[in-house]
Design a protein around this motif. Structure first.
Motif, PDB file in Angstrom:
ATOM      1  N   THR A 130      30.638  43.708  32.533  1.00  0.00           N
ATOM      2  CA  THR A 130      30.410  43.989  34.083  1.00  0.00           C
ATOM      3  C   THR A 130      31.139  45.635  33.697  1.00  0.00           C
ATOM      4  N   THR A 133      36.776  45.288  31.038  1.00  0.00           N
ATOM      5  CA  THR A 133      37.849  44.216  30.616  1.00  0.00           C
ATOM      6  C   THR A 133      37.007  42.993  31.057  1.00  0.00           C
ATOM      7  N   THR A 134      35.939  43.203  32.126  1.00  0.00           N
ATOM      8  CA  THR A 134      35.144  42.060  32.757  1.00  0.00           C
ATOM      9  C   THR A 134      33.861  41.816  32.537  1.00  0.00           C
ATOM     10  N   ASP A 153      33.032  34.809  36.852  1.00  0.00           N
ATOM     11  CA  ASP A 153      33.561  36.175  36.889  1.00  0.00           C
ATOM     12  C   ASP A 153      34.592  36.204  36.322  1.00  0.00           C
ATOM     13  N   VAL A 154      35.072  36.823  34.846  1.00  0.00           N
ATOM     14  CA  VAL A 154      36.581  36.380  33.943  1.00  0.00           C
ATOM     15  C   VAL A 154      36.475  37.950  33.205  1.00  0.00           C
ATOM     16  N   THR A 155      37.855  38.173  33.988  1.00  0.00           N
ATOM     17  CA  THR A 155      38.843  39.602  33.194  1.00  0.00           C
ATOM     18  C   THR A 155      39.706  39.089  32.209  1.00  0.00           C
ATOM     19  N   ASN A 157      43.011  39.808  30.281  1.00  0.00           N
ATOM     20  CA  ASN A 157      44.145  40.248  30.467  1.00  0.00           C
ATOM     21  C   ASN A 157      44.596  41.453  29.610  1.00  0.00           C
ATOM     22  N   PHE A 173      42.853  35.658  29.713  1.00  0.00           N
ATOM     23  CA  PHE A 173      41.689  35.575  30.683  1.00  0.00           C
ATOM     24  C   PHE A 173      42.063  35.132  31.708  1.00  0.00           C
ATOM     25  N   SER A 174      41.764  35.200  33.355  1.00  0.00           N
ATOM     26  CA  SER A 174      41.682  34.929  34.500  1.00  0.00           C
ATOM     27  C   SER A 174      39.307  34.851  35.055  1.00  0.00           C
ATOM     28  N   ALA A 175      39.527  33.376  35.638  1.00  0.00           N
ATOM     29  CA  ALA A 175      38.451  33.246  35.897  1.00  0.00           C
ATOM     30  C   ALA A 175      37.905  32.986  37.731  1.00  0.00           C
ATOM     31  N   GLU A 202      43.082  29.765  35.321  1.00  0.00           N
ATOM     32  CA  GLU A 202      43.760  30.760  33.999  1.00  0.00           C
ATOM     33  C   GLU A 202      44.257  30.215  32.489  1.00  0.00           C
TER      34      GLU A 202
END
Length: 210
Positions: A130, A133-134, A153-155, A157, A173-175, A202
């Motif tokens: 999306t 980095t997402t 939904d993953v970012t 990092n 990653f953060s999700a 995390e």
């Protein structure tokens, strides 16, 4: 005493210099591809659920594992698999000496019923980028014997081709995500205890050396 302090200071400076020498992050498309495993010392899986609308009761799982088969050229082709031990549920219940609330959550057939369903799993079926980095990771969530699609939904990092101190290729990653627990058969005390469960994740993954 002074000699000890000087030695300690020198060691600290050496460690700081080593970290600074390895402090350059790496764009994900320049990271090595292949399998990455979960760094369990830098991972958390927390969930929260509405408690009568008064607050969001928060707890966590302390035993879980995951791996990524990472494609740096096209992250959407990567795959993720996760397993969670429901008996590792941990709350901050204050009167553990009179009531083992964590055990009740883990074993009761109203809740996780871990005696009959000893594992929760998630296996990705697709990734939609999306942003740079997402992305949205969609997969099959198996919980209490029921398998249904779920998404996170993953970012992305950051990443290190050689993470400070470990020297290992590492991804971070953060999700977040939300699951409606009754869809998987856990309907106890709905709606007083919320049906929607929010996930906060995390994680760091590293590539083991051959």
């Amino acid at each position: 005493m002074r000699k000890h302090l000087l030695a300690f200071g020198s060691a600290a400076l050496m460690l700081t210099a080593a970290a600074q020498a390895q402090s350059e992050t790496t764009p994900y498309n320049e990271m090595p591809g292949g399998e990455y495993v979960l760094d369990k010392s830098h991972a958390s899986l927390t969930w929260k659920v509405s408690h009568f609308g008064l607050s969001n009761y928060t707890a966590r799982f302390t035993r879980f594992d995951a791996s990524i088969d990472f494609d740096p050229a096209n992250p959407a082709n990567s795959t993720l698999s996760v397993t969670v031990d429901p008996t590792s549920v941990e709350t901050d219940y204050p009167n553990a000496e009179t009531k083992d609330f964590d055990k009740e959550l883990a074993e009761s057939d109203r809740w996780f019923n871990a005696g009959e369903f000893p594992e929760i799993s998630f296996v990705s079926t697709g990734i939609e980028m999306t942003g740079e980095t997402t992305g949205i990771v969609t997969g099959d969530l198996t919980f209490m014997g029921v398998t249904k699609p779920a998404s996170l939904d993953v970012t992305f990092n950051s990443a290190f081709a050689e993470r400070p101190f470990s020297g290992l290729a590492t991804l971070g990653f953060s999700a977040t995500g939300t699951v409606t627990r009754s869809d998987w058969g856990m309907s106890g005390l709905v709606p007083n205890i919320g049906d929607d469960v929010d996930l906060l994740i995390e994680v760091e993954f590293y590539q083991p050396k051959d």
